[in-house]
Design a protein around this motif. Structure first.
Motif, PDB file in Angstrom:
ATOM      1  N   GLY A  17       0.817  -1.215   0.000  1.00  0.00           N
ATOM      2  CA  GLY A  17       0.000   0.000   0.000  1.00  0.00           C
ATOM      3  C   GLY A  17       0.845   1.256   0.000  1.00  0.00           C
ATOM      4  O   GLY A  17       0.518   2.234  -0.678  1.00  0.00           O
ATOM      5  N   LEU A  18       1.922   1.246   0.764  1.00  0.00           N
ATOM      6  CA  LEU A  18       2.798   2.418   0.814  1.00  0.00           C
ATOM      7  C   LEU A  18       3.463   2.658  -0.542  1.00  0.00           C
ATOM      8  O   LEU A  18       3.367   3.747  -1.109  1.00  0.00           O
ATOM      9  N   ILE A  19       4.096   1.634  -1.067  1.00  0.00           N
ATOM     10  CA  ILE A  19       4.818   1.786  -2.334  1.00  0.00           C
ATOM     11  C   ILE A  19       3.841   2.026  -3.488  1.00  0.00           C
ATOM     12  O   ILE A  19       4.033   2.932  -4.305  1.00  0.00           O
ATOM     13  N   GLY A  20       2.782   1.230  -3.541  1.00  0.00           N
ATOM     14  CA  GLY A  20       1.802   1.393  -4.608  1.00  0.00           C
ATOM     15  C   GLY A  20       1.076   2.726  -4.535  1.00  0.00           C
ATOM     16  O   GLY A  20       0.810   3.357  -5.560  1.00  0.00           O
ATOM     17  N   GLY A  21       0.762   3.167  -3.322  1.00  0.00           N
ATOM     18  CA  GLY A  21       0.085   4.449  -3.153  1.00  0.00           C
ATOM     19  C   GLY A  21       0.936   5.610  -3.614  1.00  0.00           C
ATOM     20  O   GLY A  21       0.444   6.541  -4.268  1.00  0.00           O
ATOM     21  N   ILE A  22       2.202   5.562  -3.302  1.00  0.00           N
ATOM     22  CA  ILE A  22       3.106   6.636  -3.730  1.00  0.00           C
ATOM     23  C   ILE A  22       3.257   6.625  -5.252  1.00  0.00           C
ATOM     24  O   ILE A  22       3.203   7.673  -5.897  1.00  0.00           O
ATOM     25  N   LEU A  23       3.427   5.445  -5.830  1.00  0.00           N
ATOM     26  CA  LEU A  23       3.561   5.364  -7.290  1.00  0.00           C
ATOM     27  C   LEU A  23       2.282   5.809  -8.001  1.00  0.00           C
ATOM     28  O   LEU A  23       2.330   6.567  -8.973  1.00  0.00           O
ATOM     29  N   PHE A  24       1.139   5.360  -7.508  1.00  0.00           N
ATOM     30  CA  PHE A  24      -0.134   5.726  -8.121  1.00  0.00           C
ATOM     31  C   PHE A  24      -0.372   7.225  -8.004  1.00  0.00           C
ATOM     32  O   PHE A  24      -0.794   7.877  -8.964  1.00  0.00           O
ATOM     33  N   THR A  25      -0.095   7.783  -6.831  1.00  0.00           N
ATOM     34  CA  THR A  25      -0.271   9.222  -6.632  1.00  0.00           C
ATOM     35  C   THR A  25       0.653  10.010  -7.544  1.00  0.00           C
ATOM     36  O   THR A  25       0.266  11.061  -8.082  1.00  0.00           O
ATOM     37  N   GLY A  51      -2.203  12.246  -1.445  1.00  0.00           N
ATOM     38  CA  GLY A  51      -2.039  10.817  -1.723  1.00  0.00           C
ATOM     39  C   GLY A  51      -0.888  10.193  -0.962  1.00  0.00           C
ATOM     40  O   GLY A  51      -1.010   9.103  -0.405  1.00  0.00           O
ATOM     41  N   VAL A  52       0.243  10.886  -0.942  1.00  0.00           N
ATOM     42  CA  VAL A  52       1.396  10.374  -0.194  1.00  0.00           C
ATOM     43  C   VAL A  52       1.083  10.362   1.297  1.00  0.00           C
ATOM     44  O   VAL A  52       1.413   9.413   2.014  1.00  0.00           O
ATOM     45  N   GLY A  53       0.411  11.405   1.767  1.00  0.00           N
ATOM     46  CA  GLY A  53       0.031  11.450   3.180  1.00  0.00           C
ATOM     47  C   GLY A  53      -0.891  10.304   3.555  1.00  0.00           C
ATOM     48  O   GLY A  53      -0.718   9.667   4.593  1.00  0.00           O
ATOM     49  N   ALA A  54      -1.876  10.027   2.711  1.00  0.00           N
ATOM     50  CA  ALA A  54      -2.796   8.918   2.981  1.00  0.00           C
ATOM     51  C   ALA A  54      -2.066   7.582   2.964  1.00  0.00           C
ATOM     52  O   ALA A  54      -2.332   6.708   3.801  1.00  0.00           O
ATOM     53  N   SER A  55      -1.128   7.422   2.045  1.00  0.00           N
ATOM     54  CA  SER A  55      -0.355   6.176   1.978  1.00  0.00           C
ATOM     55  C   SER A  55       0.486   5.982   3.239  1.00  0.00           C
ATOM     56  O   SER A  55       0.541   4.885   3.800  1.00  0.00           O
ATOM     57  N   TRP A  59      -0.014   3.074   6.070  1.00  0.00           N
ATOM     58  CA  TRP A  59       1.137   2.220   6.397  1.00  0.00           C
ATOM     59  C   TRP A  59       1.432   2.261   7.890  1.00  0.00           C
ATOM     60  O   TRP A  59       1.639   1.218   8.520  1.00  0.00           O
ATOM     61  N   ALA A  60       1.427   3.460   8.469  1.00  0.00           N
ATOM     62  CA  ALA A  60       1.740   3.603   9.894  1.00  0.00           C
ATOM     63  C   ALA A  60       0.705   2.912  10.770  1.00  0.00           C
ATOM     64  O   ALA A  60       1.056   2.271  11.772  1.00  0.00           O
ATOM     65  N   VAL A  61      -0.559   3.010  10.401  1.00  0.00           N
ATOM     66  CA  VAL A  61      -1.621   2.362  11.185  1.00  0.00           C
ATOM     67  C   VAL A  61      -1.446   0.854  11.162  1.00  0.00           C
ATOM     68  O   VAL A  61      -1.514   0.183  12.204  1.00  0.00           O
ATOM     69  N   LEU A  62      -1.221   0.289   9.987  1.00  0.00           N
ATOM     70  CA  LEU A  62      -1.045  -1.164   9.895  1.00  0.00           C
ATOM     71  C   LEU A  62       0.214  -1.627  10.630  1.00  0.00           C
ATOM     72  O   LEU A  62       0.211  -2.687  11.282  1.00  0.00           O
ATOM     73  N   MET A  63       1.286  -0.853  10.560  1.00  0.00           N
ATOM     74  CA  MET A  63       2.508  -1.223  11.279  1.00  0.00           C
ATOM     75  C   MET A  63       2.285  -1.157  12.794  1.00  0.00           C
ATOM     76  O   MET A  63       2.811  -1.991  13.537  1.00  0.00           O
ATOM     77  N   GLN A  64       1.507  -0.201  13.262  1.00  0.00           N
ATOM     78  CA  GLN A  64       1.208  -0.111  14.694  1.00  0.00           C
ATOM     79  C   GLN A  64       0.359  -1.291  15.150  1.00  0.00           C
ATOM     80  O   GLN A  64       0.539  -1.796  16.251  1.00  0.00           O
ATOM     81  N   ILE A  65      -0.573  -1.726  14.308  1.00  0.00           N
ATOM     82  CA  ILE A  65      -1.386  -2.895  14.661  1.00  0.00           C
ATOM     83  C   ILE A  65      -0.495  -4.119  14.847  1.00  0.00           C
ATOM     84  O   ILE A  65      -0.639  -4.872  15.820  1.00  0.00           O
TER      85      ILE A  65
END
Length: 84
Positions: A17-25, A51-55, A59-65
């Motif tokens: 999601g992080l990498i794909g979100g940045i590339l897509f944005t 877009g980068v902020g949302a990515s 990412w941070a939320v999933l890593m915290q989980i």
């Protein structure tokens, strides 16, 4: 430390999601910039930042989980150890 299949899936989704979100944005922002309509540059910058902020937030939320799950597992293991 061994992780469950769900935690491994969460890690995979977070990184993709992080990498794909940045590339897509980046692609969307580039398309807006190249459209040459009025106010294309500010719209492209706002889209890129959003877009980068949302990515990054996703990412941070999933890593915290996953991190919280690791901490809970460590606490459970300590509680299972016999007291000496």
């Amino acid at each position: 430390m061994k992780r469950t299949k769900i935690e491994q899936l969460l890690l995979l989704v977070a990184w993709v999601g992080l990498i794909g979100g940045i590339l897509f944005t980046t692609l969307v922002s580039k398309g807006i910039w190249e459209s040459h309509v009025d106010m294309a540059f500010p719209q492209a910058v706002a889209t890129f930042v959003g877009g980068v902020g949302a990515s990054v937030v996703g990412w941070a939320v999933l890593m915290q989980i996953v991190s919280i799950s690791d901490r809970i597992r460590r606490i459970e293991e300590r509680l299972k150890e016999p007291k000496e």
